[in-house]
Design a protein around this motif. Structure first.
Motif, short mmCIF file in Angstrom:
data_model
loop_
_atom_site.label_atom_id
_atom_site.label_comp_id
_atom_site.label_asym_id
_atom_site.label_seq_id
_atom_site.Cartn_x
_atom_site.Cartn_y
_atom_site.Cartn_z
N VAL A 148 0.84 -1.21 0.00
CA VAL A 148 0.00 0.00 0.00
C VAL A 148 0.87 1.25 0.00
O VAL A 148 0.57 2.22 -0.72
N ASP A 149 1.94 1.25 0.77
CA ASP A 149 2.84 2.42 0.79
C ASP A 149 3.40 2.70 -0.60
O ASP A 149 3.51 3.86 -1.01
N ALA A 150 3.73 1.65 -1.34
CA ALA A 150 4.26 1.82 -2.70
C ALA A 150 3.20 2.44 -3.60
O ALA A 150 3.47 3.39 -4.35
N ALA A 151 1.97 1.92 -3.52
CA ALA A 151 0.89 2.45 -4.37
C ALA A 151 0.54 3.88 -4.00
O ALA A 151 0.40 4.75 -4.86
N VAL A 152 0.42 4.14 -2.71
CA VAL A 152 0.05 5.48 -2.24
C VAL A 152 1.17 6.47 -2.56
O VAL A 152 0.90 7.65 -2.83
N GLY A 153 2.41 6.01 -2.57
CA GLY A 153 3.53 6.88 -2.89
C GLY A 153 3.52 7.37 -4.33
O GLY A 153 4.21 8.33 -4.67
N ALA A 154 2.74 6.71 -5.17
CA ALA A 154 2.68 7.09 -6.59
C ALA A 154 1.60 8.14 -6.88
O ALA A 154 1.45 8.57 -8.02
N VAL A 155 0.85 8.52 -5.87
CA VAL A 155 -0.20 9.54 -6.05
C VAL A 155 0.14 10.74 -5.16
O VAL A 155 0.89 10.60 -4.20
N PRO A 156 -0.41 11.90 -5.47
CA PRO A 156 -0.12 13.07 -4.63
C PRO A 156 -0.55 12.82 -3.18
O PRO A 156 -1.58 12.18 -2.92
N ALA A 157 0.24 13.32 -2.24
CA ALA A 157 -0.02 13.09 -0.82
C ALA A 157 -1.39 13.61 -0.39
O ALA A 157 -2.04 13.00 0.46
N TRP A 158 -1.85 14.68 -1.00
CA TRP A 158 -3.14 15.27 -0.60
C TRP A 158 -4.32 14.38 -0.97
O TRP A 158 -5.41 14.53 -0.42
N SER A 159 -4.13 13.43 -1.86
CA SER A 159 -5.26 12.61 -2.30
C SER A 159 -5.83 11.76 -1.17
O SER A 159 -7.04 11.51 -1.13
N ARG A 160 -5.01 11.32 -0.23
CA ARG A 160 -5.51 10.54 0.91
C ARG A 160 -6.47 11.38 1.75
O ARG A 160 -7.44 10.87 2.29
N TYR A 161 -6.18 12.67 1.86
CA TYR A 161 -7.06 13.56 2.65
C TYR A 161 -8.40 13.75 1.94
O TYR A 161 -9.44 13.83 2.59
N VAL A 162 -8.36 13.83 0.62
CA VAL A 162 -9.61 13.98 -0.14
C VAL A 162 -10.45 12.71 -0.02
O VAL A 162 -11.68 12.78 0.15
N ILE A 163 -9.81 11.56 -0.07
CA ILE A 163 -10.54 10.29 0.08
C ILE A 163 -11.15 10.20 1.47
O ILE A 163 -12.31 9.79 1.63
N ALA A 164 -10.40 10.60 2.48
CA ALA A 164 -10.93 10.58 3.86
C ALA A 164 -12.08 11.58 4.00
O ALA A 164 -13.10 11.27 4.64
N ALA A 165 -11.93 12.76 3.39
CA ALA A 165 -13.01 13.76 3.45
C ALA A 165 -14.26 13.23 2.77
O ALA A 165 -15.38 13.43 3.26
N ARG A 166 -14.09 12.55 1.64
CA ARG A 166 -15.25 11.98 0.94
C ARG A 166 -15.96 10.95 1.82
O ARG A 166 -17.18 10.91 1.89
N PHE A 167 -15.18 10.14 2.51
CA PHE A 167 -15.75 9.14 3.42
C PHE A 167 -16.57 9.82 4.53
O PHE A 167 -17.71 9.43 4.80
N VAL A 168 -16.01 10.84 5.15
CA VAL A 168 -16.71 11.55 6.23
C VAL A 168 -17.94 12.26 5.69
O VAL A 168 -19.03 12.20 6.30
N LEU A 169 -17.83 12.91 4.54
CA LEU A 169 -18.98 13.61 3.96
C LEU A 169 -20.06 12.63 3.50
O LEU A 169 -21.25 12.94 3.58
N ALA A 170 -19.65 11.47 3.03
CA ALA A 170 -20.63 10.48 2.56
C ALA A 170 -21.38 9.84 3.71
O ALA A 170 -22.53 9.44 3.56
N THR A 171 -20.74 9.74 4.86
CA THR A 171 -21.39 9.09 6.01
C THR A 171 -22.02 10.14 6.92
O THR A 171 -23.23 10.37 6.87
#
Length: 191
Positions: A148-171
């Motif tokens: 997972v660290d390898a895969a996540v390292g290939a995307v911008p760091a801010w994308s994890r925060y957007v995914i987490a925000a989407r989860f919180v906003l969706a729930t």
């Protein structure tokens, strides 16, 4: 030319609900665009890591682990995002259809948020669970955190925060939208 129409103020409950819908819609579009742009690189990084650990890269496809975003998933996510933006706009204008459709759509989004999105937020736990359920001893020995660290390292760091925000906003956000649009002042806005 124009009739003198009185503008009615948007109740705070409707304004907050609409802002939550706009934000959630934006996160769907951003995550989709990010997946389309960086997904292949993330998948390639994951395959490289699996190979580095001594496993064939096919273990990921056999286990349906794909960090990329297919065309269909991008289209669906963008459509959901645009739908949420349209509902927010309808709610701000006092259109009763927006209120009713918001209750329905936000309920569906809440279910999505509870069933599907946790796997995107809690990647390591989700993939470890998939590998354990497979019954394949080789899969159980993969270092999932490194994968997972390898895969996540290939995307911008801010994308994890957007995914987490989407989860919180969706729930939590979906529940708030539903409740806020039921408040009497909100109902009067749609009356």
């Amino acid at each position: 030319m124009f009739k003198n129409a009185e503008r009615k103020a948007v109740p705070p409950a409707v304004l907050i609900a609409s802002i939550l819908q706009f934000l959630l819609g934006a996160t769907f579009v951003i995550v989709a665009a990010n997946g389309a742009r960086f997904g292949r690189g993330a998948q390639s990084a994951a395959e490289t890591e699996v190979s580095r650990q001594g496993f064939p890269t096919t273990v990921l496809t056999r286990s349906r682990i794909d960090f990329g975003a297919g065309r269909a998933s991008v289209v669906v996510a963008v459509c959901i995002g645009l739908c949420l933006v349209a509902l927010a706009a309808l709610n701000l204008t006092g259109n009763g259809t927006g209120q009713i459709l918001s209750w329905i759509v936000q309920s569906l989004i809440f279910v999505l948020g509870c069933l599907i999105m946790p796997g995107e937020v809690f990647l390591v736990r989700g993939i470890e669970s998939t590998f354990k359920k497979s019954g394949d001893p080789a899969l159980r020995s993969i270092d999932v955190k490194a994968l997972v660290d390898a895969a996540v390292g290939a995307v911008p760091a801010w994308s994890r925060y957007v995914i987490a925000a989407r989860f919180v906003l969706a729930t939590v956000g979906s529940v708030l939208v539903i409740v806020l649009l039921m408040i009497p002042s909100a109902s009067a806005h749609f009356g």
